[in-house]
Design a protein around this motif. Structure first.
Motif, PDB file in Angstrom:
ATOM      1  N   MET A  77      26.812  20.651 -49.068  1.00  0.00           N
ATOM      2  CA  MET A  77      27.654  19.520 -49.360  1.00  0.00           C
ATOM      3  C   MET A  77      27.084  18.245 -48.730  1.00  0.00           C
ATOM      4  O   MET A  77      27.112  17.193 -49.328  1.00  0.00           O
ATOM      5  N   LYS A  78      26.572  18.430 -47.511  1.00  0.00           N
ATOM      6  CA  LYS A  78      26.010  17.310 -46.790  1.00  0.00           C
ATOM      7  C   LYS A  78      24.749  16.785 -47.495  1.00  0.00           C
ATOM      8  O   LYS A  78      24.526  15.592 -47.589  1.00  0.00           O
ATOM      9  N   SER A  94      24.036  16.971 -50.748  1.00  0.00           N
ATOM     10  CA  SER A  94      24.384  16.300 -51.999  1.00  0.00           C
ATOM     11  C   SER A  94      24.952  14.909 -51.734  1.00  0.00           C
ATOM     12  O   SER A  94      24.742  13.989 -52.515  1.00  0.00           O
ATOM     13  N   LYS A  95      25.667  14.730 -50.586  1.00  0.00           N
ATOM     14  CA  LYS A  95      26.186  13.411 -50.246  1.00  0.00           C
ATOM     15  C   LYS A  95      25.029  12.464 -49.913  1.00  0.00           C
ATOM     16  O   LYS A  95      25.046  11.299 -50.292  1.00  0.00           O
ATOM     17  N   ILE A  96      24.022  12.984 -49.207  1.00  0.00           N
ATOM     18  CA  ILE A  96      22.876  12.157 -48.859  1.00  0.00           C
ATOM     19  C   ILE A  96      22.113  11.781 -50.129  1.00  0.00           C
ATOM     20  O   ILE A  96      21.686  10.630 -50.298  1.00  0.00           O
ATOM     21  N   LEU A 118      23.324  11.565 -53.178  1.00  0.00           N
ATOM     22  CA  LEU A 118      24.151  10.631 -53.917  1.00  0.00           C
ATOM     23  C   LEU A 118      24.060   9.233 -53.290  1.00  0.00           C
ATOM     24  O   LEU A 118      23.951   8.233 -53.995  1.00  0.00           O
ATOM     25  N   PHE A 119      24.078   9.191 -51.947  1.00  0.00           N
ATOM     26  CA  PHE A 119      23.973   7.915 -51.245  1.00  0.00           C
ATOM     27  C   PHE A 119      22.635   7.231 -51.541  1.00  0.00           C
ATOM     28  O   PHE A 119      22.568   6.039 -51.801  1.00  0.00           O
TER      29      PHE A 119
END
Length: 169
Positions: free
Chosen positions: A2-3, A5-7, A9-10
């Motif tokens: 999850m971490k 994919s957030k990076i 996406l960012f």
């Protein structure tokens, strides 16, 4: 996961924002040697004018001798009345064994008469003497060792030079 994919996406958003900001400035994905011009209508284009302050070439008045002696500007602007030497006649031309030189000096001066080759080398010194003022004719013998061809007769009186072309048979 999850971490991660957030990076990702960012970073994607960051790239989109950067492309939006820098993309309008034609910075990304462009050749560095490519130049962009604004659209200029043909009526606005003019032929460029070159403005310079270069003076046209004007040679010095007077003769610059070929023996690396340059005429100073003061001597280059001599008037007719300041002239010392006047060569009236060099005869016969072509020369065989004797040359007659008729010249006029405004005042007494040291007179030097030399025969020079086409390269400016001194071949013969005919005279190197003090000469009185006035008009006179001098006769000089030409030595046999002088090959036939074209030479220059250089006459110098008091810093003033006069050169005449002669042919030797």
């Amino acid at each position: 996961m999850m971490k991660r994919s957030k990076i990702t996406l960012f970073l994607s958003y960051l790239c989109i924002i950067c492309m939006g900001v820098f993309g309008s400035a034609h910075v990304l994905a462009q050749n560095s040697n490519r130049v962009y011009y604004q659209n200029v209508s043909k009526s606005d284009s003019k032929t460029p004018q070159i403005k310079t302050n270069i003076q046209p070439y004007r040679p010095l008045l007077g003769f610059i001798p070929y023996n690396n002696f340059l005429v100073s500007p003061a001597k280059a602007t001599l008037s007719k009345s300041d002239k010392i030497l006047t060569v009236i006649k060099v005869s016969p031309n072509p020369v065989d064994d004797q040359i007659n030189i008729t010249l006029k000096l405004e005042r007494e001066a040291l007179l030097s008469i030399k025969i020079m080759d086409l390269l400016g080398n001194e071949v013969i010194t005919l005279a190197n003497e003090r000469f009185p003022a006035g008009e006179s004719t001098k006769n000089y013998m030409i030595p046999n060792r002088l090959n036939s061809g074209i030479y220059f007769l250089r006459i110098v009186a008091g810093g003033e030079t006069n050169v005449k072309r002669i042919s030797v048979l």
